[in-house]
Design a protein around this motif. Structure first.
Motif, mmCIF file in Angstrom:
data_model
loop_
_atom_site.group_PDB
_atom_site.id
_atom_site.type_symbol
_atom_site.label_atom_id
_atom_site.label_comp_id
_atom_site.label_asym_id
_atom_site.label_seq_id
_atom_site.Cartn_x
_atom_site.Cartn_y
_atom_site.Cartn_z
ATOM 1 N N LYS A 71 61.075 -90.091 108.494
ATOM 2 C CA LYS A 71 61.621 -90.662 108.908
ATOM 3 C C LYS A 71 63.145 -90.077 109.658
ATOM 4 C CE LYS A 71 65.128 -94.511 108.048
ATOM 5 N NZ LYS A 71 65.686 -95.345 107.031
ATOM 6 N N GLU A 72 63.232 -88.976 108.892
ATOM 7 C CA GLU A 72 64.142 -88.001 109.483
ATOM 8 C C GLU A 72 63.471 -87.133 110.698
ATOM 9 O OE1 GLU A 72 67.145 -84.249 108.028
ATOM 10 O OE2 GLU A 72 65.398 -84.933 106.526
ATOM 11 N N LEU A 73 62.413 -86.922 110.511
ATOM 12 C CA LEU A 73 61.660 -86.149 111.805
ATOM 13 C C LEU A 73 61.753 -87.047 112.979
ATOM 14 C CD1 LEU A 73 59.934 -84.034 112.849
ATOM 15 C CD2 LEU A 73 57.788 -85.196 111.939
ATOM 16 N N GLU A 74 61.264 -88.356 112.724
ATOM 17 C CA GLU A 74 61.163 -89.274 114.052
ATOM 18 C C GLU A 74 62.791 -89.585 114.373
ATOM 19 O OE1 GLU A 74 59.969 -93.118 112.413
ATOM 20 O OE2 GLU A 74 57.811 -92.495 112.108
ATOM 21 N N LYS A 75 63.828 -89.419 113.602
ATOM 22 C CA LYS A 75 65.009 -89.329 114.198
ATOM 23 C C LYS A 75 65.365 -88.177 115.135
ATOM 24 C CE LYS A 75 68.482 -88.401 111.494
ATOM 25 N NZ LYS A 75 69.332 -88.400 110.284
ATOM 26 N N ALA A 82 53.970 -90.360 93.193
ATOM 27 C CA ALA A 82 54.999 -91.599 93.798
ATOM 28 C C ALA A 82 56.201 -90.904 94.264
ATOM 29 C CB ALA A 82 55.402 -92.757 92.814
ATOM 30 N N ASP A 83 56.955 -90.269 93.600
ATOM 31 C CA ASP A 83 58.166 -89.422 93.976
ATOM 32 C C ASP A 83 57.802 -88.337 95.357
ATOM 33 O OD1 ASP A 83 59.272 -90.397 91.630
ATOM 34 O OD2 ASP A 83 59.199 -88.389 90.583
ATOM 35 N N ARG A 84 56.632 -87.970 95.160
ATOM 36 C CA ARG A 84 56.179 -87.066 96.423
ATOM 37 C C ARG A 84 56.137 -87.721 97.758
ATOM 38 N NH1 ARG A 84 54.374 -81.816 94.395
ATOM 39 N NH2 ARG A 84 56.148 -81.349 92.864
ATOM 40 N N GLU A 85 55.403 -88.939 97.591
ATOM 41 C CA GLU A 85 55.167 -89.925 98.665
ATOM 42 C C GLU A 85 56.840 -90.462 99.210
ATOM 43 O OE1 GLU A 85 52.714 -92.994 96.977
ATOM 44 O OE2 GLU A 85 50.907 -91.796 97.582
ATOM 45 N N LYS A 86 57.550 -90.748 98.278
ATOM 46 C CA LYS A 86 58.890 -91.254 98.740
ATOM 47 C C LYS A 86 59.508 -89.945 99.595
ATOM 48 C CE LYS A 86 59.985 -94.140 95.046
ATOM 49 N NZ LYS A 86 60.695 -94.402 93.760
ATOM 50 N N ALA A 87 59.299 -88.807 99.221
ATOM 51 C CA ALA A 87 59.876 -87.642 100.063
ATOM 52 C C ALA A 87 59.196 -87.484 101.037
ATOM 53 C CB ALA A 87 59.735 -86.281 99.069
ATOM 54 N N VAL A 88 57.696 -87.624 101.231
ATOM 55 C CA VAL A 88 57.392 -87.522 102.465
ATOM 56 C C VAL A 88 57.696 -88.772 103.439
ATOM 57 C CG1 VAL A 88 54.947 -87.784 103.551
ATOM 58 C CG2 VAL A 88 55.151 -86.660 101.471
#
Length: 134
Positions: free
Chosen positions: A99-103, A88-94
């Motif tokens: 989101k940052e990549l899209e930005k 779950a933690d890794r999925e949140k990081a992904v």
């Protein structure tokens, strides 16, 4: 582990047939205790000597086995909970990185079109203000 080489001994046997050669890897291995087997045999001998024919001995073994199984299942459950939290933690990081990549992709597109994105302008102003303070 170090093994000592054994000398090859050829014996004349009364039976005719192929001679057997001994190698250095047979026999007792270092680090192994033969006393453990003797202890278990002694323990079983003592239990048999008590002549517990009413099944209490077997019930004790079964109860210990059940307890061990319960503990094993509990450890397995904890291990899976830990792994699920880790996933779950890794999925949140992904998701955050996507989101940052899209930005950044939107910013790159705006820069290619000749415009300076507002967020970049704000960041540049903040960095410039920091440099002026120093």
């Amino acid at each position: 582990m170090d093994f000592q080489e054994m000398a090859v001994i050829e014996e004349q046997s009364t039976m005719e047939g192929p001679h057997r050669k001994e190698s250095g890897k047979r026999g007792r291995k270092p680090g192994r205790k033969s006393g453990d087997k003797i202890d278990m045999k002694a323990k079983l001998g003592e239990l048999k000597a008590r002549k517990l024919t009413d099944g209490t001995l077997q019930r004790g073994f079964l109860e210990r086995s059940r307890q061990s199984a319960r503990e094993c299942r509990a450890r397995k459950k904890l291990r899976y909970q830990y792994l699920e939290e880790l996933v779950a933690d890794r999925e949140k990081a992904v998701f955050a990185l996507r989101k940052e990549l899209e930005k950044f992709q939107v910013w790159a597109k705006e820069i290619d079109e000749g415009r300076v994105p507002e967020d970049i302008q704000r960041i540049l102003e903040d960095v410039g203000a920091l440099k002026k303070e120093k």
